[in-house]
Design an enzyme around this catalytic site. Structure first.
Site, short mmCIF file in Angstrom:
data_model
loop_
_atom_site.label_atom_id
_atom_site.label_comp_id
_atom_site.label_asym_id
_atom_site.label_seq_id
_atom_site.Cartn_x
_atom_site.Cartn_y
_atom_site.Cartn_z
N HIS A 68 12.75 4.36 62.20
CA HIS A 68 11.84 4.96 62.67
C HIS A 68 10.73 3.93 63.44
CE1 HIS A 68 9.50 8.03 63.44
NE2 HIS A 68 8.48 7.35 63.68
N GLU A 69 10.27 2.79 62.33
CA GLU A 69 9.32 1.93 62.24
C GLU A 69 10.31 1.12 63.96
OE1 GLU A 69 6.86 3.17 62.89
OE2 GLU A 69 6.70 4.18 61.39
N HIS B 18 10.44 2.68 67.65
CA HIS B 18 8.54 2.15 67.51
C HIS B 18 8.73 0.50 68.88
CE1 HIS B 18 6.81 5.83 66.96
NE2 HIS B 18 7.06 5.67 65.95
N GLU C 94 7.60 8.59 70.11
CA GLU C 94 8.09 8.87 69.04
C GLU C 94 9.28 9.09 69.35
OE1 GLU C 94 6.06 8.83 66.18
OE2 GLU C 94 8.12 9.77 65.20
ZN ZN Z 1 6.31 7.17 65.03
#
Ligand code: ZN
Length: 503
Positions: free
Chosen positions: A270-271, A274, A300
């Site tokens: 997830h990170e 980003h 996101e």
């Molecule tokens: Zn996030």
């Protein structure tokens, strides 16, 4: 002043403000990762000082003069998305927003948020809501003031809209409400379908503790395989995983628990998503609108795309299962078991650990509660009870303590009001981008199964990352996917995924 000269001055000026802002970001990262408790008060002062300096630059009266000179230029009307026009439009937006906020409020917010974050971490560790409550009261007062300053009655029907607009330009509470009405019904059908039938599979790591250094070496290998450049970034640990920084210095954090390997992988991917967005921005334009992320919903979408559309796919596990077994020799689970485990639908207590089908209900709860807290219809004394009631109603789970209830998220403590719905916008954008990338790239699953992530990463870089703030989010979505944002690709993806995991 000629518009070319004004444009140059403007860009130099905002670039230095950006240098200050990213300096503050490094200090915030340090606060979450390294800072000894004795340094908390001093750090709050440092961050308040920097926030004041950034604000001072942002509202410098020369900015108005330069913008006014640029706005006379006929090029603005020739192509609204040219470098020149996009910069002027976005800098005008930033300037108008900053001008509405008085400097003492900006500094007070920065200082209070820095202190409150530390208090939240302590309160969460002890599951002691009473310790955090006075800070939440303070933060709500400050954010009501902030919303009142920012609110433009022509665009913001309520104060909360002004805060959402900071994170997702142009979005409103009414739009979010409508989005959730459409989603919640289909979500409940999907959850019902999943939990009544054969539902994913058990987590093979539950009750099987794995050393966190071993977990870390595994998630690092995956992160690098996705294309995250460790020469231009880092991976560390924090209470709440996050990503900060840009360009050549992107900081990611993750977290490890003994039997939570799948969560650590999910958080890291997830990170990492980003981080790939930040590393994919145009390096020549950093510090100006064309070298900045366009909205949190789009940000996101990048994290959710890598976490869910890649990391929870069967094709990904064909590549990843052998990688995992190389790091953790005690794991015998194969691709099918790991895929099923990642896709078990299970209404639970913790948002960041939620499966794809229940995730947005966590967001819905926060949206409704936060809107009520900000408007004052819900008092902070009643927050835990309201939280627990909402979890019972929406997800059918009983919240045993505030640590796993209303204290679980970092957001309110660091002043991120009007932020949560950007997660759901991100899910919708992610599904639509993934669908478009699949159509453009051909057999994406075959690539993922071979560990070839570059084609997808490049598609995102060209269609999303490289544009920075050139196009507003809705326009970016139209250009990248050929149509307006819609919930349909996301819901179709969820239905397909749940059926595949049950097969
Ligand atoms: Zn996030």
């Amino acid at each position: 002043m000629p518009s070319d000269q004004a444009d140059r001055r403007l860009l130099e000026h905002v670039r230095t403000a950006h240098l200050l802002r990213t300096t503050a970001a490094v200090l915030s990262w340090d606060q979450e990762v390294m800072l000894p408790p004795g340094g908390v008060a001093w750090r709050a002062e440092q961050l308040a000082l920097l926030a004041g300096l950034v604000h001072e630059r942002a509202v410098d009266p020369r900015v108005e003069e330069w913008l006014a000179a640029c706005e006379q230029d006929p090029r603005l009307r020739q192509d609204p998305f040219s470098d020149f026009a996009a910069n002027v439009r976005e800098l005008r937006r930033d300037y108008e927003q900053c001008k509405r906020l008085p400097a003492p409020l900006v500094q007070q917010l920065a200082e209070t948020e820095s202190l409150a974050q530390h208090e939240w971490a302590e309160a969460r560790a002890r599951s002691d809501y009473g310790r955090f409550r006075p800070w939440l009261d303070r933060l709500l007062r400050l954010h009501r003031d902030k919303a009142a300053c920012l609110r433009d009655p022509r665009r913001h029907a309520e104060a909360w809209d002004a805060l959402l607009d900071l994170h997702e330009p142009g979005a409103t509470a009414a739009q979010v409400d409508a989005m959730f009405r459409e989603l919640a019904q289909r979500h409940r059908a999907i959850i019902g379908h999943a939990t009544e039938g054969r539902n994913g599979g058990p987590d093979p790591f539950q009750g099987q503790p794995i050393d966190d250094r071993v977990q870390e070496s595994f998630v690092r290998e995956v992160l690098v395989a996705l294309g995250f450049d460790l020469e231009r970034g880092r991976l560390d640990r924090s209470t709440h995983p996050f990503c900060t920084g840009t360009g050549g210095d992107v900081r990611l954090t993750t977290r490890f628990t003994a039997d939570g390997l799948l969560d650590a992988l999910g958080s890291t991917m997830h990170e990492g998503g980003h981080g790939l967005y930040e590393q994919g921005l145009d390096p020549a334009r950093l510090g100006t609108p064309l070298g900045e992320a366009v909205s949190l919903g789009i940000h996101e979408s990048q994290s959710r795309l890598w976490e869910n559309h890649v990391g929870r796919s069967r094709a990904f596990w064909r590549w990843c299962a052998p990688v995992l077994r190389r790091h953790v020799s005690t794991v015998h689970a194969d691709e099918a078991v790991l895929f099923a485990a990642c896709n078990r639908v299970q209404p639970g207590l913790i948002r960041v650990e939620a499966d794809e089908a229940t995730y947005d209900l966590h967001v819905l709860i926060r949206f409704q509660i936060e809107r009520a807290l900000l408007s004052g219809t819900l008092g902070t004394a009643d927050l835990p009870a309201a939280w627990n009631a909402a979890y019972r109603e929406q997800l059918g789970v009983v919240v045993p303590d505030d640590r796993r209830g209303c204290l679980q998220d970092v957001h309110w403590s660091c002043g991120l009001f009007g932020y949560f719905p950007t997660y759901t916008f991100g899910n919708l954008y992610a599904a639509q981008f993934a669908e478009a990338a699949r159509a453009a790239l051909g057999d994406l699953d075959a690539m993922l199964a071979r560990g070839e992530f570059a084609p997808l990463r490049e598609w995102l870089r060209v269609n999303v990352h490289r544009h920075g703030r050139r196009f507003p989010p809705a326009e970016l979505c139209r250009r990248a996917t050929g149509r307006e944002l819609s919930a349909e690709p996301f819901l179709t993806h969820l239905e397909r995924r749940v059926a595949e995991a049950a097969a």
